[in-house]
Each structure stands twice: as structure tokens, then as C-alpha cells.
Design a protein around this motif. Structure first.
Motif, short mmCIF file in Angstrom:
data_model
loop_
_atom_site.label_atom_id
_atom_site.label_comp_id
_atom_site.label_asym_id
_atom_site.label_seq_id
_atom_site.Cartn_x
_atom_site.Cartn_y
_atom_site.Cartn_z
N SER A 65 95.80 -38.22 -13.96
CA SER A 65 94.92 -39.23 -14.56
C SER A 65 93.74 -38.60 -15.32
CB SER A 65 94.39 -40.17 -13.48
OG SER A 65 93.58 -39.47 -12.56
N ASN A 66 93.41 -37.34 -15.08
CA ASN A 66 92.25 -36.72 -15.73
C ASN A 66 92.59 -35.66 -16.75
OD1 ASN A 66 90.05 -38.11 -14.56
ND2 ASN A 66 90.40 -37.02 -12.66
N GLY A 103 89.70 -39.89 -23.20
CA GLY A 103 90.99 -39.33 -23.57
C GLY A 103 91.05 -38.67 -24.93
N TRP A 113 95.36 -37.18 -9.25
CA TRP A 113 94.08 -36.93 -9.88
C TRP A 113 94.24 -36.11 -11.16
CZ3 TRP A 113 91.31 -32.47 -10.93
CH2 TRP A 113 89.99 -32.67 -11.34
N PHE A 164 90.07 -31.44 -19.21
CA PHE A 164 89.85 -32.49 -18.23
C PHE A 164 88.89 -33.53 -18.78
CE2 PHE A 164 91.31 -29.23 -15.22
CZ PHE A 164 92.28 -29.97 -14.58
N ASN A 165 89.15 -34.79 -18.44
CA ASN A 165 88.35 -35.92 -18.90
C ASN A 165 86.91 -35.78 -18.38
OD1 ASN A 165 88.10 -38.22 -20.38
ND2 ASN A 165 89.02 -39.56 -18.87
N ARG A 166 85.93 -36.20 -19.19
CA ARG A 166 84.50 -36.18 -18.87
C ARG A 166 83.98 -34.77 -18.58
NH1 ARG A 166 86.77 -40.37 -16.23
NH2 ARG A 166 86.74 -39.31 -14.24
N THR A 167 84.45 -33.78 -19.38
CA THR A 167 83.95 -32.42 -19.26
C THR A 167 83.63 -31.88 -20.65
OG1 THR A 167 86.16 -31.45 -19.38
CG2 THR A 167 85.29 -31.89 -17.19
N GLU A 211 85.94 -37.31 -23.86
CA GLU A 211 85.54 -38.65 -23.44
C GLU A 211 86.63 -39.63 -23.84
OE1 GLU A 211 81.76 -39.61 -25.08
OE2 GLU A 211 80.66 -38.42 -23.63
#
Length: 126
Positions: A65-66, A101, A62, A82-85, A99
Motif C-alpha cells: 500500500s505504500n 502516489g 503495508w 515510499f509514499n509520504r517520504t 505524495e
């Protein structure tokens, strides 16, 4: 104490007597038809041993990948997030969102983002 007694038959507090007791108890429960209790205990013991290993590998996957490593679009300082934060650049303090990457500026709607270029001033002679 009798020193002539063979030392092979001595059971001390090394845990061997406890292990033998558990083994005999399991055999006794299995022989009277309660083997499912022994099987349930062994399955629970296996879960307690293997579940932390699986959780560790899942957490590593996890994070891998994030986790995003990129440069700030304002000051080009490279850091991770971290992705999407949403986060702030540690160098310039600009609010950013992560967003796909990449780091992107977090601007209110209607804001037009312009890149300025430097133009050298030339004196025109008449």
C-alpha cells in the motif's frame, strides 16, 4: 546388551521421552487444579507460532500500500519510493517528495516551475 529385548519398548534420544514427560507433567498439573499453567503455556506456544505469520502478511500489506512506482518529473526515469517520504532521483539527483502516489519536485517556497517548449526559428522574408 540383550538382543532379545523387544525394540518397541526402547526409548532413545529422539525426543519421544521428553515429549512424554511434558505430556505427563501437563496431565499432573491439570489433575491438581493447575491447568491454567498448561493452558497459558499452550497459548504462548500458539502465539509464538502464528505471530510471525501474521506479522509477515501485515508487513507485505503495508509495503504494497505504500510503495510507489512512478517517473521522475525532471528526467522521466522510472523508479520506486515510499509514499509520504522524500528521496532523490537516482538518475539526475533531483530532490523529490512522494505524495498521493506521484513524485513531485521538492522546491523552496516562491519558486515558479516553468516548462520550456522548443520553438523552431523561421526566417521571415521581407
Amino acid at each position: 546388551m540383550n538382543d532379545n529385548f523387544p525394540k518397541l519398548l526402547w526409548l532413545n534420544d529422539s525426543g519421544l521421552s521428553c515429549l512424554l514427560t511434558l505430556l505427563l507433567l501437563g496431565l499432573l498439573l491439570g489433575s491438581v487444579g493447575l491447568g491454567w499453567i498448561v493452558n497459558s503455556f499452550l497459548i504462548l506456544l500458539a502465539l509464538l507460532l502464528f505471530l510471525p505469520i501474521v506479522a509477515f502478511w501485515g508487513f507485505r500489506w503495508w509495503v504494497k500500500s505504500n510503495l510507489v512506482e512512478d517517473k521522475c518529473p525532471v528526467c522521466n526515469y522510472e523508479f520506486t519510493g515510499f509514499n509520504r517520504t522524500e528521496c532523490r532521483c537516482p538518475n539526475c539527483g533531483e530532490p523529490l517528495k512522494v505524495e498521493a502516489g506521484r513524485f513531485q519536485r521538492l522546491t523552496p517556497p516562491g519558486t515558479i516551475d516553468v516548462e520550456a517548449i522548443e520553438v523552431s526559428a523561421k526566417q521571415l522574408e521581407d
